[in-house]
Scaffold this motif. Sequence first.
Motif, mmCIF file in Angstrom:
data_model
loop_
_atom_site.group_PDB
_atom_site.id
_atom_site.type_symbol
_atom_site.label_atom_id
_atom_site.label_comp_id
_atom_site.label_asym_id
_atom_site.label_seq_id
_atom_site.Cartn_x
_atom_site.Cartn_y
_atom_site.Cartn_z
ATOM 1 N N TYR A 46 0.585 -1.418 0.229
ATOM 2 C CA TYR A 46 0.161 0.180 0.047
ATOM 3 C C TYR A 46 0.880 1.488 0.047
ATOM 4 O O TYR A 46 1.010 2.076 -1.013
ATOM 5 C CB TYR A 46 -1.099 0.055 1.024
ATOM 6 N N HIS A 74 5.966 3.491 10.584
ATOM 7 C CA HIS A 74 5.903 3.417 11.362
ATOM 8 C C HIS A 74 7.490 3.295 12.141
ATOM 9 O O HIS A 74 8.235 2.706 12.904
ATOM 10 C CB HIS A 74 5.567 1.902 11.099
ATOM 11 N N GLU A 91 -3.183 -2.771 18.733
ATOM 12 C CA GLU A 91 -2.489 -2.203 17.671
ATOM 13 C C GLU A 91 -3.080 -3.029 16.101
ATOM 14 O O GLU A 91 -2.215 -1.970 15.436
ATOM 15 C CB GLU A 91 -0.893 -2.419 18.603
ATOM 16 N N LYS A 93 -4.945 -3.607 14.074
ATOM 17 C CA LYS A 93 -6.246 -3.700 13.895
ATOM 18 C C LYS A 93 -5.804 -3.385 11.931
ATOM 19 O O LYS A 93 -6.258 -2.956 11.661
ATOM 20 C CB LYS A 93 -7.351 -2.973 14.648
ATOM 21 N N ASP A 94 -5.277 -1.804 12.331
ATOM 22 C CA ASP A 94 -5.300 -1.654 11.028
ATOM 23 C C ASP A 94 -3.478 -1.524 10.720
ATOM 24 O O ASP A 94 -3.380 -0.661 9.227
ATOM 25 C CB ASP A 94 -5.353 0.587 11.756
ATOM 26 N N PHE A 95 -2.627 -2.487 11.034
ATOM 27 C CA PHE A 95 -1.698 -2.979 10.402
ATOM 28 C C PHE A 95 -1.095 -4.156 10.407
ATOM 29 O O PHE A 95 -1.915 -4.943 11.621
ATOM 30 C CB PHE A 95 -0.299 -1.879 11.067
ATOM 31 N N ARG A 113 -1.164 -10.084 12.717
ATOM 32 C CA ARG A 113 -2.478 -9.688 13.074
ATOM 33 C C ARG A 113 -2.628 -11.485 13.110
ATOM 34 O O ARG A 113 -3.477 -11.983 14.115
ATOM 35 C CB ARG A 113 -2.415 -8.982 11.918
#
Length: 204
Positions: A46, A74, A91, A93-95, A113
């Motif tokens: 992305y 990051h 943490e 959830k979005d990466f 994840r």
Amino acid sequence: MIPKSQCFYVHAEDSIEEALEVLRKKQVDGLPVLNGDEYVGMITHYHIYRNYFNSELNKEEYLKTVKVKEIATHQEIFFQGNEIFENTLVELKDFPLFAVVDENRKFLGVVTRFDVIEQFQSAFGIKRPGIRIAFSSVEVEGRIARLANIIQQYHESVISLVTFDETDKLVRRIILKIEKRDNIKKFTDSLEDAGFRILNITED
């Protein structure tokens, strides 16, 4: 944590083209960027594409001349190994993954994840066959102790026990998974006699 020896990563001076090759070949969502042993950031499909569309470079020039360190994200977001487990899911959830580093930013490995979700599956005993009993109880002192006494009384072998505090309703929801035995009816009857409300019983 997946240790560094088992991780895929790129070096700060690598080109975007080299990073994309690793991402595609290894079929991973993101890669740590290292300068020697030092963690300097993360790179994902992305961010590579987003930066390309925001640049004024043609595709070939972008792929060959831009270094991964220039678009890494990051840089200051990572784990150090002493985090509370539940917080890691928030943490992540979005990466898709986070680096784990020591106090000197030396790269130790990654947490993904997928790995965190695997641990939650373990907490619920999803991968072990048994009897899953969902029930609720009014939120009063001593209810978990009462549950433990009933479990002990029937010599149940517990696979997992998870509780959810529904504070607004003053009700605690409990998911108990136990090994299959022929006394489930007596066990659940005792739970109800003790004031626990059975919501669902499932065998897997």
